[in-house]
Scaffold this active site. Structure first.
Site, PDB file in Angstrom:
ATOM      1  N   THR A  15       0.815  -1.227   0.000  1.00  0.00           N
ATOM      2  CA  THR A  15       0.000   0.000   0.000  1.00  0.00           C
ATOM      3  C   THR A  15       0.838   1.262   0.000  1.00  0.00           C
ATOM      4  O   THR A  15       0.480   2.263  -0.630  1.00  0.00           O
ATOM      5  CB  THR A  15      -0.891   0.013   1.267  1.00  0.00           C
ATOM      6  N   ASP A  59       1.708  -6.497  -4.606  1.00  0.00           N
ATOM      7  CA  ASP A  59       0.884  -6.556  -3.405  1.00  0.00           C
ATOM      8  C   ASP A  59       1.430  -7.766  -2.638  1.00  0.00           C
ATOM      9  O   ASP A  59       1.695  -8.817  -3.233  1.00  0.00           O
ATOM     10  CB  ASP A  59      -0.573  -6.793  -3.807  1.00  0.00           C
ATOM     11  N   SER A  60       1.591  -7.641  -1.335  1.00  0.00           N
ATOM     12  CA  SER A  60       2.290  -8.706  -0.612  1.00  0.00           C
ATOM     13  C   SER A  60       1.504 -10.014  -0.547  1.00  0.00           C
ATOM     14  O   SER A  60       2.041 -11.028  -0.112  1.00  0.00           O
ATOM     15  CB  SER A  60       2.705  -8.246   0.783  1.00  0.00           C
ATOM     16  N   SER A  61       0.270 -10.011  -1.003  1.00  0.00           N
ATOM     17  CA  SER A  61      -0.468 -11.287  -1.099  1.00  0.00           C
ATOM     18  C   SER A  61       0.187 -12.186  -2.146  1.00  0.00           C
ATOM     19  O   SER A  61      -0.038 -13.393  -2.158  1.00  0.00           O
ATOM     20  CB  SER A  61      -1.922 -11.040  -1.496  1.00  0.00           C
ATOM     21  N   THR A 278      -0.350 -22.662  19.137  1.00  0.00           N
ATOM     22  CA  THR A 278      -1.695 -22.319  19.603  1.00  0.00           C
ATOM     23  C   THR A 278      -2.386 -21.385  18.618  1.00  0.00           C
ATOM     24  O   THR A 278      -1.748 -20.538  17.992  1.00  0.00           O
ATOM     25  CB  THR A 278      -1.674 -21.670  20.996  1.00  0.00           C
ATOM     26  N   GLN A 279      -3.707 -21.551  18.479  1.00  0.00           N
ATOM     27  CA  GLN A 279      -4.448 -20.602  17.635  1.00  0.00           C
ATOM     28  C   GLN A 279      -4.903 -19.393  18.457  1.00  0.00           C
ATOM     29  O   GLN A 279      -5.554 -18.493  17.938  1.00  0.00           O
ATOM     30  CB  GLN A 279      -5.620 -21.272  16.916  1.00  0.00           C
ATOM     31  N   CYS A 280      -4.544 -19.359  19.760  1.00  0.00           N
ATOM     32  CA  CYS A 280      -4.832 -18.166  20.577  1.00  0.00           C
ATOM     33  C   CYS A 280      -3.946 -17.009  20.105  1.00  0.00           C
ATOM     34  O   CYS A 280      -2.872 -17.229  19.543  1.00  0.00           O
ATOM     35  CB  CYS A 280      -4.506 -18.418  22.043  1.00  0.00           C
TER      36      CYS A 280
HETATM   37  N1  ASP Z   1      -2.585  -5.495   0.294  1.00  0.00           N
HETATM   38  C1  ASP Z   1      -1.486  -4.692   0.768  1.00  0.00           C
HETATM   39  C2  ASP Z   1      -0.234  -5.559   0.771  1.00  0.00           C
HETATM   40  O1  ASP Z   1      -0.022  -6.297   1.691  1.00  0.00           O
HETATM   41  C3  ASP Z   1      -1.776  -4.144   2.116  1.00  0.00           C
HETATM   42  C4  ASP Z   1      -0.695  -3.260   2.699  1.00  0.00           C
HETATM   43  O2  ASP Z   1       0.301  -2.952   2.100  1.00  0.00           O
HETATM   44  O3  ASP Z   1      -0.867  -2.837   3.845  1.00  0.00           O
HETATM   45  O4  ASP Z   1       0.537  -5.485  -0.158  1.00  0.00           O
END
Ligand code: ASP
Length: 344
Positions: A15, A59-61, A278-280
């Site tokens: 972002t 985008d880091s996804s 843990t998922q906590c």
């Molecule tokens: N979707 C963006 C990413 O991770 C969100 C961000 O940068 O905060 O690339």
């Protein structure tokens, strides 16, 4: 060591450097030079800055282990020429990437600071400027000509964290990250303050080793009430699977049903490593504390202790890549190597 710290800014996307496509309304990455023009303030910092960008910022996804290696190689190639590194990265997977980079860099003696933002740098209310400027100041901070930070960190919204202790907790608040099981290494207010006693130090007379073999034949298995045999079986029988990060309840508890325990046993017999985390949101795995985790302990499941899922995933890829022998794997995983877990 240069007199004025020499900092390398590495732009991977996220972002922080995005603009709005007014046709679709969606944010997408744009040219890094344009991004720097939005922050003339960085020219007033007491350091020399050079920048480099991934060929195609993302985008880091879309981050993955191949790109982690690319980032590691940029740092490695420039390691001797710079005093510190600031990585601009999307916040969505920043905890994964920064955890992985922490395992890849052994005997680090210079700062690697990850940062990003919730709002693009051109936005009037952006958090990008503070995050970026302070990260550069942290990467430049020295005591007697030596860098104060000698580990991989994540800086966001006034807090400096050990990267492999972080997790993203909020998709819209500026305070997007937390470090549930380890205190911040520093805070930025009127002054920049560091908790120097907490900072990892390289071993004496050691030299940097960059470990780039990562094995991603792994899976995250999140247990939930009602999980079926068919689901667990199909996951544990994935061809080529070598490791599982199993997110259990509370302090490491899981169903005691016979089919479940048997499937885990079969997987372990096939040399698949299973890590109990843990998922906590915070806390520690303590197998044996409840009846619902005694069986897991008896099976030889590895305790992730207070590690985050992101860090467990990165550590598993790293240790598998390093081909740690079977008889040592459990004890190596359960031992802290980059400050990622608290040992008993
Ligand atoms: N979707 C963006 C990413 O991770 C969100 C961000 O940068 O905060 O690339």
């Amino acid at each position: 060591m240069t007199k004025i710290p020499h900092i390398l800014l590495i732009y991977t996307g996220g972002t922080i450097g995005m603009v709005k496509d007014y046709k679709t309304g969606a944010l997408h990455t744009f040219n890094f030079d344009k991004l720097l023009k939005h922050i003339p303030e960085i020219n007033h910092l007491n350091c020399k800055i050079q920048s480099i960008s991934l060929k195609e910022p993302i985008d880091s996804s879309n981050m993955n282990p191949e790109k982690w290696v690319l980032i590691a190689e940029i740092i490695e190639d420039n390691y001797n020429a710079f005093d510190g590194f600031v990585i601009l990265h999307g916040s969505d997977t920043m905890s994964y990437t920064s955890s992985a980079i922490s395992f890849m860099f052994e005997n680090l003696s210079k700062p690697i600071i990850f940062t990003g933002s919730q709002l693009p740098i051109g936005d009037l209310r952006t958090d990008a400027k503070e995050n970026l400027i302070t990260s550069i100041e942290i990467a430049s901070a020295q005591d007697n000509g030596k860098p104060i930070i000698t580990e991989v960190c994540l800086y966001f919204e006034y807090k400096l964290y050990r990267a492999n202790r972080t997790t993203k907790i909020n998709a819209e608040q500026f305070e997007a990250f937390t470090s549930p099981n380890f205190p911040p290494l520093g805070e930025s207010g009127v002054y920049l303050k560091f908790s120097k006693q907490l900072i990892q130090k390289p071993l004496k007379n050691s030299y940097l080793k960059v470990r780039k073999k990562l094995d991603n034949n792994i899976v995250i298995l999140k247990i939930f009430p009602g999980i079926t045999k068919a689901v667990v079986k199909s996951i544990l029988e994935i061809k080529g699977l070598k490791g599982v990060v199993m997110e259990t309840f509370g302090s490491g508890n899981a169903p005691t049903e016979k089919w479940f325990v048997e499937l885990l046993k079969e997987a372990i017999d096939k040399n698949i490593y299973i890590i109990n985390v843990t998922q906590c949101a915070g806390g520690n795995v303590q197998m044996g504390q409840y009846e619902t985790s005694i069986e897991l302990k008896n099976l030889g499941i590895i305790s992730g202790k207070d590690i985050t899922t992101e860090s467990a995933l990165a550590k598993l890829m790293y240790l598998l890549g390093e081909k740690i022998p079977k008889n040592k794997f459990k004890s190596v995983f359960e031992t802290q190597i980059r400050g990622e877990i608290t040992e008993d």
